[in-house]
Design a protein around this motif. Structure first.
Motif, PDB file in Angstrom:
ATOM      1  N   THR A 194      40.346  -8.746  65.731  1.00 39.41           N
ATOM      2  CA  THR A 194      41.564  -9.148  65.028  1.00 39.41           C
ATOM      3  C   THR A 194      42.760  -8.334  65.526  1.00 39.41           C
ATOM      4  OG1 THR A 194      40.969  -7.622  63.214  1.00 39.41           O
ATOM      5  CG2 THR A 194      40.367  -9.940  62.957  1.00 39.41           C
ATOM      6  N   LYS A 195      42.538  -7.056  65.819  1.00 35.94           N
ATOM      7  CA  LYS A 195      43.616  -6.237  66.375  1.00 35.94           C
ATOM      8  C   LYS A 195      44.030  -6.752  67.754  1.00 35.94           C
ATOM      9  CE  LYS A 195      42.506  -1.949  63.924  1.00 35.94           C
ATOM     10  NZ  LYS A 195      42.038  -0.532  64.073  1.00 35.94           N
ATOM     11  N   ALA A 196      43.050  -7.223  68.535  1.00 32.07           N
ATOM     12  CA  ALA A 196      43.359  -7.754  69.867  1.00 32.07           C
ATOM     13  C   ALA A 196      44.211  -9.012  69.764  1.00 32.07           C
ATOM     14  CB  ALA A 196      42.070  -8.040  70.626  1.00 32.07           C
ATOM     15  N   VAL A 197      43.934  -9.862  68.774  1.00 37.00           N
ATOM     16  CA  VAL A 197      44.742 -11.069  68.574  1.00 37.00           C
ATOM     17  C   VAL A 197      46.158 -10.694  68.157  1.00 37.00           C
ATOM     18  CG1 VAL A 197      44.997 -13.179  67.212  1.00 37.00           C
ATOM     19  CG2 VAL A 197      42.743 -12.490  68.023  1.00 37.00           C
ATOM     20  N   LEU A 198      46.270  -9.683  67.291  1.00 37.98           N
ATOM     21  CA  LEU A 198      47.592  -9.213  66.889  1.00 37.98           C
ATOM     22  C   LEU A 198      48.364  -8.684  68.087  1.00 37.98           C
ATOM     23  CD1 LEU A 198      46.748  -7.344  63.558  1.00 37.98           C
ATOM     24  CD2 LEU A 198      48.101  -9.422  63.794  1.00 37.98           C
ATOM     25  N   LYS A 199      47.685  -7.904  68.926  1.00 36.07           N
ATOM     26  CA  LYS A 199      48.334  -7.338  70.097  1.00 36.07           C
ATOM     27  C   LYS A 199      48.772  -8.413  71.082  1.00 36.07           C
ATOM     28  CE  LYS A 199      47.643  -3.909  73.762  1.00 36.07           C
ATOM     29  NZ  LYS A 199      46.673  -2.917  74.360  1.00 36.07           N
ATOM     30  N   ALA A 200      47.961  -9.472  71.191  1.00 38.05           N
ATOM     31  CA  ALA A 200      48.285 -10.587  72.096  1.00 38.05           C
ATOM     32  C   ALA A 200      49.220 -11.603  71.453  1.00 38.05           C
ATOM     33  CB  ALA A 200      47.003 -11.277  72.543  1.00 38.05           C
ATOM     34  N   GLY A 204      48.682 -13.691  69.145  1.00 43.30           N
ATOM     35  CA  GLY A 204      48.001 -14.981  68.979  1.00 43.30           C
ATOM     36  C   GLY A 204      47.454 -15.569  70.261  1.00 43.30           C
ATOM     37  N   GLY A 205      47.694 -14.908  71.389  1.00 41.38           N
ATOM     38  CA  GLY A 205      47.233 -15.417  72.676  1.00 41.38           C
ATOM     39  C   GLY A 205      45.797 -15.046  72.975  1.00 41.38           C
ATOM     40  N   GLN A 206      45.396 -15.217  74.249  1.00 44.72           N
ATOM     41  CA  GLN A 206      44.029 -14.938  74.662  1.00 44.72           C
ATOM     42  C   GLN A 206      43.737 -13.437  74.579  1.00 44.72           C
ATOM     43  OE1 GLN A 206      46.155 -16.703  76.589  1.00 44.72           O
ATOM     44  NE2 GLN A 206      45.235 -18.672  77.142  1.00 44.72           N
ATOM     45  N   THR A 207      42.492 -13.120  74.289  1.00 44.25           N
ATOM     46  CA  THR A 207      42.038 -11.734  74.234  1.00 44.25           C
ATOM     47  C   THR A 207      40.868 -11.562  75.207  1.00 44.25           C
ATOM     48  OG1 THR A 207      40.339 -12.055  72.510  1.00 44.25           O
ATOM     49  CG2 THR A 207      42.626 -11.719  71.777  1.00 44.25           C
ATOM     50  N   PRO A 208      40.484 -10.318  75.517  1.00 42.83           N
ATOM     51  CA  PRO A 208      39.383 -10.099  76.446  1.00 42.83           C
ATOM     52  C   PRO A 208      38.013 -10.495  75.904  1.00 42.83           C
ATOM     53  CG  PRO A 208      40.778  -8.149  76.272  1.00 42.83           C
ATOM     54  CD  PRO A 208      41.160  -9.054  75.169  1.00 42.83           C
ATOM     55  N   TYR A 209      37.915 -10.804  74.602  1.00 48.06           N
ATOM     56  CA  TYR A 209      36.605 -11.059  74.003  1.00 48.06           C
ATOM     57  C   TYR A 209      36.134 -12.484  74.313  1.00 48.06           C
ATOM     58  CZ  TYR A 209      37.217  -6.699  71.515  1.00 48.06           C
ATOM     59  OH  TYR A 209      37.404  -5.376  71.193  1.00 48.06           O
ATOM     60  N   LYS A 215      48.888 -19.974  64.395  1.00 41.33           N
ATOM     61  CA  LYS A 215      47.800 -20.008  63.414  1.00 41.33           C
ATOM     62  C   LYS A 215      46.814 -18.860  63.647  1.00 41.33           C
ATOM     63  CE  LYS A 215      48.037 -24.990  62.585  1.00 41.33           C
ATOM     64  NZ  LYS A 215      47.305 -26.295  62.654  1.00 41.33           N
ATOM     65  N   ARG A 216      46.547 -18.549  64.924  1.00 42.31           N
ATOM     66  CA  ARG A 216      45.667 -17.421  65.230  1.00 42.31           C
ATOM     67  C   ARG A 216      46.301 -16.111  64.771  1.00 42.31           C
ATOM     68  NH1 ARG A 216      41.987 -17.132  69.267  1.00 42.31           N
ATOM     69  NH2 ARG A 216      43.108 -15.458  70.333  1.00 42.31           N
ATOM     70  N   LEU A 217      47.583 -15.994  64.973  1.00 41.05           N
ATOM     71  CA  LEU A 217      48.287 -14.789  64.559  1.00 41.05           C
ATOM     72  C   LEU A 217      48.289 -14.652  63.039  1.00 41.05           C
ATOM     73  CD1 LEU A 217      49.861 -12.366  65.612  1.00 41.05           C
ATOM     74  CD2 LEU A 217      51.948 -13.745  65.527  1.00 41.05           C
ATOM     75  N   GLN A 218      48.481 -15.759  62.330  1.00 40.79           N
ATOM     76  CA  GLN A 218      48.439 -15.734  60.871  1.00 40.79           C
ATOM     77  C   GLN A 218      47.064 -15.306  60.364  1.00 40.79           C
ATOM     78  OE1 GLN A 218      49.613 -19.710  59.786  1.00 40.79           O
ATOM     79  NE2 GLN A 218      51.792 -19.370  60.229  1.00 40.79           N
ATOM     80  N   PHE A 219      46.004 -15.817  61.013  1.00 45.24           N
ATOM     81  CA  PHE A 219      44.652 -15.441  60.618  1.00 45.24           C
ATOM     82  C   PHE A 219      44.426 -13.939  60.832  1.00 45.24           C
ATOM     83  CE2 PHE A 219      40.226 -14.581  61.655  1.00 45.24           C
ATOM     84  CZ  PHE A 219      39.544 -15.201  60.615  1.00 45.24           C
ATOM     85  N   ALA A 220      44.861 -13.427  61.984  1.00 44.44           N
ATOM     86  CA  ALA A 220      44.670 -12.013  62.283  1.00 44.44           C
ATOM     87  C   ALA A 220      45.427 -11.131  61.299  1.00 44.44           C
ATOM     88  CB  ALA A 220      45.106 -11.725  63.719  1.00 44.44           C
ATOM     89  N   ARG A 221      46.641 -11.530  60.938  1.00 44.80           N
ATOM     90  CA  ARG A 221      47.407 -10.749  59.971  1.00 44.80           C
ATOM     91  C   ARG A 221      46.757 -10.755  58.594  1.00 44.80           C
ATOM     92  NH1 ARG A 221      53.365 -13.075  61.811  1.00 44.80           N
ATOM     93  NH2 ARG A 221      53.720 -11.564  63.525  1.00 44.80           N
TER      94      ARG A 221
END
Length: 346
Positions: free
Chosen positions: A333-339, A341-346, A132-138
């Motif tokens: 959003t780019k960080a979520v895409l790169k991860a 959908g996983g955890q990001t540094p933010y 779901k996080r990945l879908q939101f970022a896309r």
């Protein structure tokens, strides 16, 4: 007085070159800025051994942990980031002919670039919520800062009078902060203190509302009608605003959903992915309030004083602070895409 003591190899070469060119000790000392004693000693060493490299560089105690030992220690760290210095030393010494002490372990780890740090605290994200996080970022990867300026962010937070000092520490290098083995997952939980609800957008800070008891759907409906509605219609008179809220149960209650449907011609409720505090800008404003509370010269001693302090700190958050947060959304959003959908540094 010229430079004394041992010289670098290049400086020693300069001394030998000057003397071989026919300059006297005094002339060489004046030209190079070294003492006459140093000039004489370096030249004599060259005449006797024919080398300009310092004979003193090999002095000192031999390192007990060589390159192979460092690789062994690195594997121990990778296997258990939370190991104490004593545990690392004990595990390293098993099967080794020459044992080392904790001081040597500490020195070796620092030489390798490891330091003891507190791990980043991140939410435990399920496989479903990663998707779901990945879908939101896309869906929002092409949103610009101008688009994110139309979003009003909201959330609740609880601030405590007292804090636990129990902290986990791990061993990591400078760039390992988001390595899965360097993270501590968290779950939401409540405890005593003062709870507040707040909102803001790129344009201005919104209201901060103290919540007397646990927030339920009825209380949240009052907040939505009394604070969210006037904020959105004032900030976005063209009805192009988005209201962000997380997926707390009271936010998804039927009476709340029905209220938003009745006002969907005035603003849009942003479809928010679960377990995404790294995307919610207001989380960082809560951090600002928390830091300011800890930095107070006189700390609150009761809940009334704590509430007053929170309201005062919130009102004085700078415009540059919250605008900078909104401007970071494209990067998040780019960080979520790169991860993925996983955890990001933010």
């Amino acid at each position: 007085m010229g430079k004394k003591g041992d010289l670098s190899n290049s400086e020693r070469g300069m001394v030998v070159g000057a003397r071989r060119a026919g300059l006297s000790i005094s002339q060489s000392a004046q030209l190079l800025g070294f003492s006459r004693t140093t000039i004489s000693r370096v030249y004599k060493e060259w005449c006797a051994k024919g080398k300009t490299s310092s004979m003193r560089q090999s002095c000192g105690r031999k390192c007990l942990v060589d390159a192979r030992g460092q690789r062994r220690m690195g594997r121990l760290i990778q296997a258990d980031r939370r190991a104490t210095l004593t545990e690392i030393t004990t595990r390293y010494n098993r099967g080794m002919q020459q044992s080392i002490c904790e001081a040597t372990t500490r020195t070796t780890l620092r030489r390798m670039g490891y330091n003891s740090r507190r791990p980043h605290r991140v939410p435990l994200i399920s496989t479903t919520n990663r998707k779901k996080r990945l879908q939101f970022a896309r869906a929002h990867q092409n949103w610009t800062v101008e688009d994110w300026k139309n979003v009003a962010w909201s959330d609740e937070s609880r601030f405590l009078l007292r804090h636990s000092n129990g902290r986990v520490r791990i061993w990591r290098k400078q760039n390992d902060n988001m390595d899965p083995s360097c993270l501590v997952t968290t779950v939401q939980a409540g405890s005593g203190g003062v709870m507040v609800w707040g909102m803001f957008s790129w344009h201005t800070l919104g209201p901060l509302v103290p919540i007397g008891h646990r927030l339920n759907a009825t209380a949240y409906l009052s907040i939505v009608s009394d604070h969210v509605h006037p904020f959105m219609t004032t900030m976005y008179p063209s009805f192009d605003g988005y209201f962000q809220q997380d997926n707390a149960p009271c936010h998804k209650a039927r009476i709340i959903s029905n209220w938003f449907l009745e006002h969907d011609n005035e603003f849009t409720v942003l479809q928010w992915p679960p377990q995404s505090p790294d995307l919610n800008q207001i989380e960082h404003l809560w951090d600002v309030v928390e830091r300011e509370l800890r930095a107070l010269d006189v700390h609150p001693t009761n809940l009334h004083q704590l509430q007053d302090a929170i309201l005062s700190i919130w009102a004085n958050i700078s415009k540059e602070c919250f605008q900078h947060l909104v401007e970071s959304m494209p990067r998040r959003t780019k960080a979520v895409l790169k991860a993925k959908g996983g955890q990001t540094p933010y």
